[in-house]
Design a protein around this motif. Structure first.
Motif, PDB file in Angstrom:
ATOM      1  N   ASP A  27     -26.710 -20.600 -59.228  1.00 57.21           N
ATOM      2  CA  ASP A  27     -27.996 -20.846 -58.561  1.00 57.21           C
ATOM      3  C   ASP A  27     -28.680 -19.560 -58.122  1.00 57.21           C
ATOM      4  OD1 ASP A  27     -29.902 -22.782 -58.071  1.00 57.21           O
ATOM      5  OD2 ASP A  27     -29.331 -23.049 -55.984  1.00 57.21           O
ATOM      6  N   THR A  30     -32.709 -19.898 -59.730  1.00 60.29           N
ATOM      7  CA  THR A  30     -32.999 -21.162 -59.052  1.00 60.29           C
ATOM      8  C   THR A  30     -34.029 -21.979 -59.817  1.00 60.29           C
ATOM      9  OG1 THR A  30     -34.759 -20.118 -57.789  1.00 60.29           O
ATOM     10  CG2 THR A  30     -32.571 -20.170 -56.766  1.00 60.29           C
ATOM     11  N   THR A  53     -21.520 -27.892 -56.993  1.00 56.84           N
ATOM     12  CA  THR A  53     -21.796 -27.132 -55.774  1.00 56.84           C
ATOM     13  C   THR A  53     -23.302 -27.017 -55.539  1.00 56.84           C
ATOM     14  OG1 THR A  53     -19.773 -25.859 -56.056  1.00 56.84           O
ATOM     15  CG2 THR A  53     -21.452 -24.911 -54.632  1.00 56.84           C
ATOM     16  N   VAL A  54     -24.033 -26.736 -56.601  1.00 54.51           N
ATOM     17  CA  VAL A  54     -25.489 -26.591 -56.498  1.00 54.51           C
ATOM     18  C   VAL A  54     -26.124 -27.905 -56.052  1.00 54.51           C
ATOM     19  CG1 VAL A  54     -27.601 -26.097 -57.782  1.00 54.51           C
ATOM     20  CG2 VAL A  54     -25.543 -24.742 -58.207  1.00 54.51           C
ATOM     21  N   ASP A  56     -24.697 -30.245 -54.318  1.00 55.74           N
ATOM     22  CA  ASP A  56     -24.351 -30.452 -52.904  1.00 55.74           C
ATOM     23  C   ASP A  56     -25.321 -29.705 -52.000  1.00 55.74           C
ATOM     24  OD1 ASP A  56     -22.236 -31.998 -53.671  1.00 55.74           O
ATOM     25  OD2 ASP A  56     -20.675 -30.622 -53.004  1.00 55.74           O
ATOM     26  N   ARG A  57     -25.595 -28.453 -52.332  1.00 54.90           N
ATOM     27  CA  ARG A  57     -26.473 -27.622 -51.505  1.00 54.90           C
ATOM     28  C   ARG A  57     -27.905 -28.132 -51.503  1.00 54.90           C
ATOM     29  NH1 ARG A  57     -24.563 -21.560 -53.374  1.00 54.90           N
ATOM     30  NH2 ARG A  57     -23.025 -21.184 -51.745  1.00 54.90           N
ATOM     31  N   ARG A  58     -28.367 -28.509 -52.667  1.00 54.34           N
ATOM     32  CA  ARG A  58     -29.785 -28.823 -52.813  1.00 54.34           C
ATOM     33  C   ARG A  58     -30.119 -30.265 -52.420  1.00 54.34           C
ATOM     34  NH1 ARG A  58     -33.451 -25.877 -55.641  1.00 54.34           N
ATOM     35  NH2 ARG A  58     -32.806 -23.746 -56.059  1.00 54.34           N
ATOM     36  N   ASN A  60     -27.835 -32.555 -50.800  1.00 52.97           N
ATOM     37  CA  ASN A  60     -26.947 -33.149 -49.790  1.00 52.97           C
ATOM     38  C   ASN A  60     -25.938 -34.116 -50.409  1.00 52.97           C
ATOM     39  OD1 ASN A  60     -26.106 -33.253 -47.101  1.00 52.97           O
ATOM     40  ND2 ASN A  60     -27.251 -35.136 -46.704  1.00 52.97           N
ATOM     41  N   LYS A  62     -22.039 -34.828 -52.148  1.00 56.24           N
ATOM     42  CA  LYS A  62     -20.704 -34.500 -51.627  1.00 56.24           C
ATOM     43  C   LYS A  62     -19.683 -34.412 -52.761  1.00 56.24           C
ATOM     44  CE  LYS A  62     -21.373 -36.463 -46.995  1.00 56.24           C
ATOM     45  NZ  LYS A  62     -22.828 -36.585 -47.129  1.00 56.24           N
ATOM     46  N   HIS A  97     -29.541 -32.107 -60.798  1.00 52.89           N
ATOM     47  CA  HIS A  97     -30.099 -30.759 -60.717  1.00 52.89           C
ATOM     48  C   HIS A  97     -31.176 -30.539 -61.784  1.00 52.89           C
ATOM     49  CE1 HIS A  97     -30.577 -26.579 -60.033  1.00 52.89           C
ATOM     50  NE2 HIS A  97     -29.783 -26.152 -60.996  1.00 52.89           N
ATOM     51  N   ARG A 364     -19.737 -18.672 -55.764  1.00 56.36           N
ATOM     52  CA  ARG A 364     -20.264 -19.706 -54.877  1.00 56.36           C
ATOM     53  C   ARG A 364     -20.741 -19.106 -53.566  1.00 56.36           C
ATOM     54  NH1 ARG A 364     -19.357 -21.793 -49.574  1.00 56.36           N
ATOM     55  NH2 ARG A 364     -20.075 -23.954 -49.554  1.00 56.36           N
ATOM     56  N   ASN A 365     -20.043 -18.075 -53.095  1.00 58.28           N
ATOM     57  CA  ASN A 365     -20.377 -17.427 -51.822  1.00 58.28           C
ATOM     58  C   ASN A 365     -21.351 -16.257 -51.978  1.00 58.28           C
ATOM     59  OD1 ASN A 365     -18.680 -19.201 -50.525  1.00 58.28           O
ATOM     60  ND2 ASN A 365     -16.947 -17.787 -50.438  1.00 58.28           N
TER      61      ASN A 365
END
Length: 414
Positions: A27, A30, A53-54, A56-58, A60, A62, A97, A364-365
């Motif tokens: 991401d 973007t 992961t993307v 989840d972030r964008r 909400n 799980k 996504h 991811r971080n």
């Protein structure tokens, strides 16, 4: 004197500004960055790397939490062979996504999905098929196959109704790689719609060994271009890696390139997904502070900033949550390196692993600061503010600079 805007990328009857923004995971490319490229008439990429992961972030979701909950019993186990992705959730995350991005698209440009084939995910063929089919289901204009060149990729989706409708491209770093792909996919009776020729100055994973400096993009591009002409194959070629100015781009367009792929300069755009403090690290980079190393568990060399927090970090493998680089037997070279250091340093609370990195967690971080060779020139594209930081740029500013600049000049921000 010509500029990039004097040329057009042609896909059938469709004509585009010949600027493609490369796919940067996780991401970093973007949806916002890709949408700007499309709005301006070019081609943008979003990456499907760690798409759960993307999502989840964008949105909400799980997906990661659910996967970790399912395999939490295995966290302390060095054997990760039981850890697998739920294919239905993977498809849902991909459609989410890609679909949301496509719904927001405006302008005459295109949005492609960059699909990193080295994300084996303990089930290489099945997960790759699901990711590609999910992207097509969600309406992606195209898919660019990157980092791996799985020779059977086209066959995995040849029964999809959009197989001959969507644009499908590949990234290669040699004529031999292209020839192998064309030979393998001949039975699908479908050529790639475009080929990105990536040279040794590109960011992230490289399609070369540690002898990368012995190679040259212009030479590789010319060799592939001659081959396609000799074989009478009308496949647009798009060079990438080290194309830092509009004039650099024009030099390839004059030699027969259909477009150019660029990415490094967009890492310091406001639309890029990197945290703002990391963007400042990119601006501050020196030529000596950029290295090509072999810490990626993929087996490919990787170019990155030498002060990346991922280098030497000994974080516990997070395969139960992520596990994107587990091979078909549930192995990853970082797990082996981590276990080796744990055994060699009993009782040490925080170990250091120098030869490999947990690419999933570090990407991811945003701690794995992959970059192009010319990242040290980014400071010349902006201006320094009174507090010592550099002004972030808009994606439109950078895109327009590539599109209209001449004489090797770079347009400074206002």
């Amino acid at each position: 004197m010509k500029c990039v805007d004097d040329y057009r990328l042609k896909f059938g009857s469709k004509e585009l500004v010949p600027i493609m923004i490369g796919g940067m995971g996780v991401d970093i490319s973007t949806a916002e960055l890709a949408l700007e490229a499309a709005r301006l008439g070019g081609v943008g990429h979003i990456s499907d790397a760690m798409v759960n992961t993307v999502a989840d972030r964008r949105f909400n979701a799980k997906f990661v939490k659910d996967k970790l909950k399912q395999y939490k019993f295995n966290v302390a186990n060095s054997d990760k062979s039981v850890v697998r992705f739920d294919l239905e959730q993977l498809a849902e995350a991909t459609r989410m996504h890609v679909g949301r991005t496509m719904e927001a698209k405006q302008g005459d440009g295109l949005i492609f999905v960059n699909c990193m084939e080295k994300l084996t995910m303990n089930s290489p063929r099945e997960t790759l098929r699901v990711r590609m089919q999910g992207a097509l289901d969600a309406g992606a204009d195209g898919i660019t196959l990157a980092a791996g060149l799985h020779l059977g990729s086209f066959a995995l989706i040849e029964d999809h109704p959009r197989f001959r409708d969507a644009k499908l491209g590949i990234i290669v770093s040699s004529l031999r790689a292209l020839q192998l792909f064309l030979r393998k996919t001949a039975r699908c009776k479908r050529l790639p719609d475009y080929v990105v020729v990536e040279g040794p100055l590109a960011g992230g994973h490289l399609g070369f060994g540690m002898d990368w400096a012995e190679y040259d993009l212009a030479t590789i591009f010319a060799e592939i271009h001659r081959y396609l002409q000799a074989e009478q194959l009308d496949i647009p070629l798009i060079p990438a890696g080290g194309i830092f100015t509009g004039s650099d781009a024009v030099s390839f367009l004059e030699q027969g390139a259909a477009a150019v792929q660029v990415a490094t300069r967009f890492t310091v755009s406001r639309e890029c997904g990197l945290p703002e403090d990391v963007k400042q690290r990119y601006f501050e980079a020196s030529e000596e502070g950029i290295e090509v190393n072999q810490i990626s568990p993929t087996g490919y060399p990787m170019r990155m900033l030498s002060n990346s927090p991922a280098i030497g970090d000994g974080i516990r493998p997070n395969c139960e949550a992520y596990g994107y680089l587990l091979d078909s037997t549930g192995n990853c070279s970082y797990i082996n390196a981590y276990n080796r250091e744990v055994e060699a340093n009993p009782g040490v609370k925080r170990i250091s692993v120098r030869d490999k990195t947990c690419l999933c967690t570090q990407m991811r971080n945003f701690d794995c600061w992959t970059c192009g060779h010319y990242t040290y020139r980014l400071k010349d594209t902006s201006r320094r503010l009174p507090d010592g930081s550099y002004q972030l740029l808009s994606a439109e500013h950078i895109f327009r600079d590539y599109q209209f600049s001449t004489d090797g000049k770079i347009l400074a921000p206002e």
